[in-house]
Design a protein around this motif. Structure first.
Motif, PDB file in Angstrom:
ATOM      1  N   GLN A  36     -40.636   1.198 -49.896  1.00 12.92           N
ATOM      2  CA  GLN A  36     -42.063   0.958 -49.668  1.00 12.92           C
ATOM      3  C   GLN A  36     -42.295   0.489 -48.234  1.00 12.92           C
ATOM      4  OE1 GLN A  36     -42.871  -1.850 -52.780  1.00 12.92           O
ATOM      5  NE2 GLN A  36     -42.773  -0.289 -54.392  1.00 12.92           N
ATOM      6  N   LEU A  37     -41.441  -0.389 -47.748  1.00 11.15           N
ATOM      7  CA  LEU A  37     -41.541  -0.838 -46.352  1.00 11.15           C
ATOM      8  C   LEU A  37     -41.283   0.320 -45.399  1.00 11.15           C
ATOM      9  CD1 LEU A  37     -39.704  -4.275 -46.547  1.00 11.15           C
ATOM     10  CD2 LEU A  37     -42.129  -3.904 -46.063  1.00 11.15           C
ATOM     11  N   ALA A  38     -40.301   1.139 -45.700  1.00 14.29           N
ATOM     12  CA  ALA A  38     -39.980   2.283 -44.843  1.00 14.29           C
ATOM     13  C   ALA A  38     -41.166   3.241 -44.764  1.00 14.29           C
ATOM     14  CB  ALA A  38     -38.730   2.991 -45.352  1.00 14.29           C
ATOM     15  N   HIS A  39     -41.818   3.483 -45.880  1.00 10.95           N
ATOM     16  CA  HIS A  39     -42.971   4.395 -45.866  1.00 10.95           C
ATOM     17  C   HIS A  39     -44.048   3.883 -44.906  1.00 10.95           C
ATOM     18  CE1 HIS A  39     -45.890   7.347 -47.133  1.00 10.95           C
ATOM     19  NE2 HIS A  39     -46.764   6.342 -47.189  1.00 10.95           N
ATOM     20  N   LYS A  40     -44.274   2.577 -44.904  1.00 11.57           N
ATOM     21  CA  LYS A  40     -45.268   1.998 -43.996  1.00 11.57           C
ATOM     22  C   LYS A  40     -44.894   2.229 -42.535  1.00 11.57           C
ATOM     23  CE  LYS A  40     -46.810  -1.607 -47.144  1.00 11.57           C
ATOM     24  NZ  LYS A  40     -46.934  -3.055 -47.359  1.00 11.57           N
ATOM     25  N   ALA A  41     -43.614   2.346 -42.241  1.00  6.94           N
ATOM     26  CA  ALA A  41     -43.148   2.544 -40.865  1.00  6.94           C
ATOM     27  C   ALA A  41     -43.395   3.959 -40.361  1.00  6.94           C
ATOM     28  CB  ALA A  41     -41.657   2.206 -40.770  1.00  6.94           C
ATOM     29  N   LEU A  42     -43.735   4.891 -41.246  1.00  3.63           N
ATOM     30  CA  LEU A  42     -43.932   6.281 -40.830  1.00  3.63           C
ATOM     31  C   LEU A  42     -45.177   6.486 -39.989  1.00  3.63           C
ATOM     32  CD1 LEU A  42     -43.023   8.198 -44.108  1.00  3.63           C
ATOM     33  CD2 LEU A  42     -41.581   7.805 -42.100  1.00  3.63           C
ATOM     34  N   GLY A  43     -46.162   5.615 -40.139  1.00  4.61           N
ATOM     35  CA  GLY A  43     -47.426   5.802 -39.435  1.00  4.61           C
ATOM     36  C   GLY A  43     -47.275   5.971 -37.942  1.00  4.61           C
ATOM     37  N   LEU A  44     -46.337   5.274 -37.356  1.00  8.19           N
ATOM     38  CA  LEU A  44     -46.119   5.353 -35.915  1.00  8.19           C
ATOM     39  C   LEU A  44     -45.785   6.781 -35.468  1.00  8.19           C
ATOM     40  CD1 LEU A  44     -45.930   3.394 -33.452  1.00  8.19           C
ATOM     41  CD2 LEU A  44     -43.474   3.403 -33.837  1.00  8.19           C
ATOM     42  N   PHE A  45     -45.130   7.542 -36.348  1.00  6.04           N
ATOM     43  CA  PHE A  45     -44.727   8.914 -36.021  1.00  6.04           C
ATOM     44  C   PHE A  45     -45.867   9.924 -36.177  1.00  6.04           C
ATOM     45  CE2 PHE A  45     -40.725   6.849 -37.169  1.00  6.04           C
ATOM     46  CZ  PHE A  45     -39.913   7.229 -36.115  1.00  6.04           C
ATOM     47  N   THR A  46     -47.020   9.462 -36.658  1.00  4.72           N
ATOM     48  CA  THR A  46     -48.153  10.364 -36.868  1.00  4.72           C
ATOM     49  C   THR A  46     -49.227  10.218 -35.796  1.00  4.72           C
ATOM     50  OG1 THR A  46     -49.414   8.821 -38.266  1.00  4.72           O
ATOM     51  CG2 THR A  46     -47.785  10.231 -39.382  1.00  4.72           C
ATOM     52  N   VAL A  47     -49.075   9.227 -34.917  1.00  6.69           N
ATOM     53  CA  VAL A  47     -50.107   8.884 -33.938  1.00  6.69           C
ATOM     54  C   VAL A  47     -49.590   9.160 -32.525  1.00  6.69           C
ATOM     55  CG1 VAL A  47     -51.543   6.987 -33.053  1.00  6.69           C
ATOM     56  CG2 VAL A  47     -50.998   7.111 -35.498  1.00  6.69           C
ATOM     57  N   ALA A  48     -50.467   9.722 -31.703  1.00  6.52           N
ATOM     58  CA  ALA A  48     -50.125   9.982 -30.296  1.00  6.52           C
ATOM     59  C   ALA A  48     -50.104   8.674 -29.504  1.00  6.52           C
ATOM     60  CB  ALA A  48     -51.154  10.937 -29.693  1.00  6.52           C
ATOM     61  N   PRO A  49     -49.400   8.665 -28.359  1.00  9.93           N
ATOM     62  CA  PRO A  49     -49.409   7.484 -27.508  1.00  9.93           C
ATOM     63  C   PRO A  49     -50.822   7.213 -26.978  1.00  9.93           C
ATOM     64  CG  PRO A  49     -48.063   9.248 -26.552  1.00  9.93           C
ATOM     65  CD  PRO A  49     -48.631   9.751 -27.826  1.00  9.93           C
ATOM     66  N   PRO A  50     -51.127   6.002 -26.656  1.00  3.41           N
ATOM     67  CA  PRO A  50     -50.234   4.855 -26.584  1.00  3.41           C
ATOM     68  C   PRO A  50     -50.083   4.102 -27.898  1.00  3.41           C
ATOM     69  CG  PRO A  50     -52.340   4.215 -25.683  1.00  3.41           C
ATOM     70  CD  PRO A  50     -52.453   5.679 -26.061  1.00  3.41           C
ATOM     71  N   GLY A  51     -50.857   4.461 -28.933  1.00  7.06           N
ATOM     72  CA  GLY A  51     -50.761   3.753 -30.206  1.00  7.06           C
ATOM     73  C   GLY A  51     -49.584   4.161 -31.056  1.00  7.06           C
ATOM     74  N   GLY A  52     -49.047   5.341 -30.797  1.00 11.32           N
ATOM     75  CA  GLY A  52     -47.920   5.850 -31.563  1.00 11.32           C
ATOM     76  C   GLY A  52     -46.916   6.530 -30.661  1.00 11.32           C
ATOM     77  N   VAL A  53     -45.980   7.256 -31.264  1.00 14.74           N
ATOM     78  CA  VAL A  53     -44.884   7.864 -30.504  1.00 14.74           C
ATOM     79  C   VAL A  53     -44.841   9.391 -30.615  1.00 14.74           C
ATOM     80  CG1 VAL A  53     -43.451   5.790 -30.616  1.00 14.74           C
ATOM     81  CG2 VAL A  53     -43.244   7.526 -32.417  1.00 14.74           C
ATOM     82  N   ARG A  54     -45.822   9.992 -31.263  1.00 13.05           N
ATOM     83  CA  ARG A  54     -45.798  11.440 -31.501  1.00 13.05           C
ATOM     84  C   ARG A  54     -46.455  12.202 -30.346  1.00 13.05           C
ATOM     85  NH1 ARG A  54     -45.615  14.651 -36.162  1.00 13.05           N
ATOM     86  NH2 ARG A  54     -46.518  16.720 -35.882  1.00 13.05           N
ATOM     87  N   VAL A  55     -45.695  13.131 -29.766  1.00 15.43           N
ATOM     88  CA  VAL A  55     -46.235  14.069 -28.793  1.00 15.43           C
ATOM     89  C   VAL A  55     -46.126  15.451 -29.423  1.00 15.43           C
ATOM     90  CG1 VAL A  55     -45.951  15.101 -26.514  1.00 15.43           C
ATOM     91  CG2 VAL A  55     -45.591  12.643 -26.815  1.00 15.43           C
TER      92      VAL A  55
END
Length: 177
Positions: A36-55
């Motif tokens: 459940q904690l790991a699933h919450k960590a996925l959000g970062l991979f869905t958002v473009a910078p600077p709020g996330g890490v997805r390009v």
């Protein structure tokens, strides 16, 4: 860190966290709290910078070492993020994690050959790895090879292992003192 103003995020750190939470789930006898904690960590991979890490790329996505530096492509960080996504996705069956891995994997498979100079590895385009980073990226390629059996990971890992044992080529430049 490294010129970035907080807040910022790292796909490598997030991927390592996913890998650790997945291992904790398995080691705990399948305590679902970890997934459940790991699933919450996925959000970062869905958002473009600077709020996330997805390009977004034409093949899928690249996940950044530093959300404040979207033009910096550090291959070892990208590969480690994929290991975490793969592990969590395959253990949990989480469809979002599997999609995020697939998008990153498509891009990584295309990028990895560009980090092989034919004699050594690159840290980022145009910058050779130190010995420590060469060993690190080789280990990540070994891990992805074991998980996916993708020829590009396996072949590049073999090349990088070979480079550690290849003696330097030397030539006499002058006979005068």
């Amino acid at each position: 860190f490294d010129g970035g103003s907080p807040p910022w995020a790292s796909a490598m750190a997030q991927g390592t966290g996913l890998e650790a939470l997945t291992r904790a789930y398995e080691a705990s006898g399948h305590d679902a709290t970890y997934l459940q904690l790991a699933h919450k960590a996925l959000g970062l991979f869905t958002v473009a910078p600077p709020g996330g890490v997805r390009v977004a790329t034409s093949l899928g996505a690249r996940y950044l070492q530093y959300s404040f530096a979207p033009g910096v492509d550090i291959i070892n960080a990208f590969l480690q993020s994929l290991i975490g996504l793969y592990d969590y996705g395959h253990v949990s069956g989480d469809p979002l994690a599997l999609r995020l891995f697939a998008a990153g994997n498509a891009e990584a498979e295309a990028e990895v050959p560009h980090f092989d100079t034919g004699a050594w590895s690159l840290y980022q385009p145009g910058v050779e790895d130190s010995l420590d980073y060469h060993v690190l990226v080789t280990g990540f390629l070994d891990e992805l090879c074991a998980r996916t059996q993708a020829p590009v990971y396996c072949t590049t890992a073999q090349h990088f292992h070979t480079y550690l044992k290849t003696p330097p080529a030397m030539a006499l430049l002058t006979t005068s003192i």
